[in-house]
Design an enzyme around this catalytic site. Sequence first.
Site, PDB file in Angstrom:
ATOM      1  N   GLU A 191      22.839 -47.232 -14.602  1.00  0.00           N
ATOM      2  CA  GLU A 191      23.688 -47.067 -15.786  1.00  0.00           C
ATOM      3  C   GLU A 191      24.858 -46.131 -15.490  1.00  0.00           C
ATOM      4  OE1 GLU A 191      23.837 -48.796 -18.345  1.00  0.00           O
ATOM      5  OE2 GLU A 191      21.938 -49.855 -18.315  1.00  0.00           O
ATOM      6  N   ASP A 219      27.182 -50.719 -25.059  1.00  0.00           N
ATOM      7  CA  ASP A 219      28.228 -50.631 -24.035  1.00  0.00           C
ATOM      8  C   ASP A 219      29.349 -51.602 -24.430  1.00  0.00           C
ATOM      9  OD1 ASP A 219      27.354 -53.163 -23.391  1.00  0.00           O
ATOM     10  OD2 ASP A 219      26.854 -52.719 -21.306  1.00  0.00           O
ATOM     11  N   TYR A 254      25.301 -42.803 -24.471  1.00  0.00           N
ATOM     12  CA  TYR A 254      25.025 -44.187 -24.082  1.00  0.00           C
ATOM     13  C   TYR A 254      23.888 -44.251 -23.065  1.00  0.00           C
ATOM     14  CZ  TYR A 254      24.995 -48.424 -21.551  1.00  0.00           C
ATOM     15  OH  TYR A 254      24.523 -49.547 -20.932  1.00  0.00           O
TER      16      TYR A 254
END
Length: 329
Positions: free
Chosen positions: A40, A139, A121
Amino acid sequence: MHANAANRLLHHYRATARDLPWRARPGEPAPDPYRVWLSEVMLQQTTVAAVTPRFLRFVERWPTVEALAGAADEDILGEWAGLGYYARARNLIACARAVAVRGGFPETEEELRKLPGLGAYTAAAVAAIAFRQQAVVIDTNVERVVARLFALTAKTDVRAAAEAFWPPEHSGDFAQALMDLGATICRPKSSACSACPLLPDCKAAALGTPEAFPAKAAKKAKPHRFGVAWWSRHGEAVRLVRRPPKGMLGGMAALPGPEWCSEQPAANPIAIVRHEFTHFTLDLLIVPADHDEGWWQPLAELAKVGLPSLYRKAVDAALAAEREPRLAA
Ligand code: SF4
């Protein structure tokens, strides 16, 4: 309608999920949080195609978060070279060390958020995907799909719409299903609506204008900055320095030179390299000079120090200028 649309999307995901080295297949045990977190962080501003080989090298070299935490900063920054957005690499180091000290990743979004350099996030993504916690993960791909599904022009309206639609018991799979849909079907410029499991519920598709959602912000003109890189050669070696730990390209190997500025410097460069950063364009003037800070790096071993793209281009331009002085000047 929402529950049906969510179920259709999950069903579609189970049949079509992309095989990615940081993922578990639908129905398999949850993936390693270290791999989810690392992927990520790497995927922020960088494509899956660019990240995949770099991710595999990272986990081969440092298979656990403890191994990464024990590595030297220079080795990690060197391995990161070329991926750009170097603040991510510095945050990665700080976070790996904090996780190693506490004995592993925490499982909740709230606790993950307390780790250094781990943003909202990434905390949601790790909690949902690696720990199967309830978390809404947004996202740019997810944002686009949800905006189109509900015909939302304002990105600020997306989270509330996503929360109403998100199945809490399948947060991780649902996030990955939306990411895959955004990457492969609900693409930014050419959505393949006829292949989309959300088509019966999609307001943007019904309007016939999927690409109008979400509305795009007007692009601002980028400011222009200038830098000088000293080109100091000794036989088959070049002088390199390490940039200060904070700021642009912080901690990375570089050609020496003063701070970048907004005024074009008075200099007599042998080559100029233009580089686009997110918030500005840089012209780097390469100027021959003797320099005694840093170290001599053999040109044949430049790859070992992991030069960022800007300085890799600068070295190539300087070498080309030395070979063809009149063409490059
Ligand atoms: S129907 Fe089209 S616009 Fe709507 S979510 Fe699917 S691909 Fe995107």
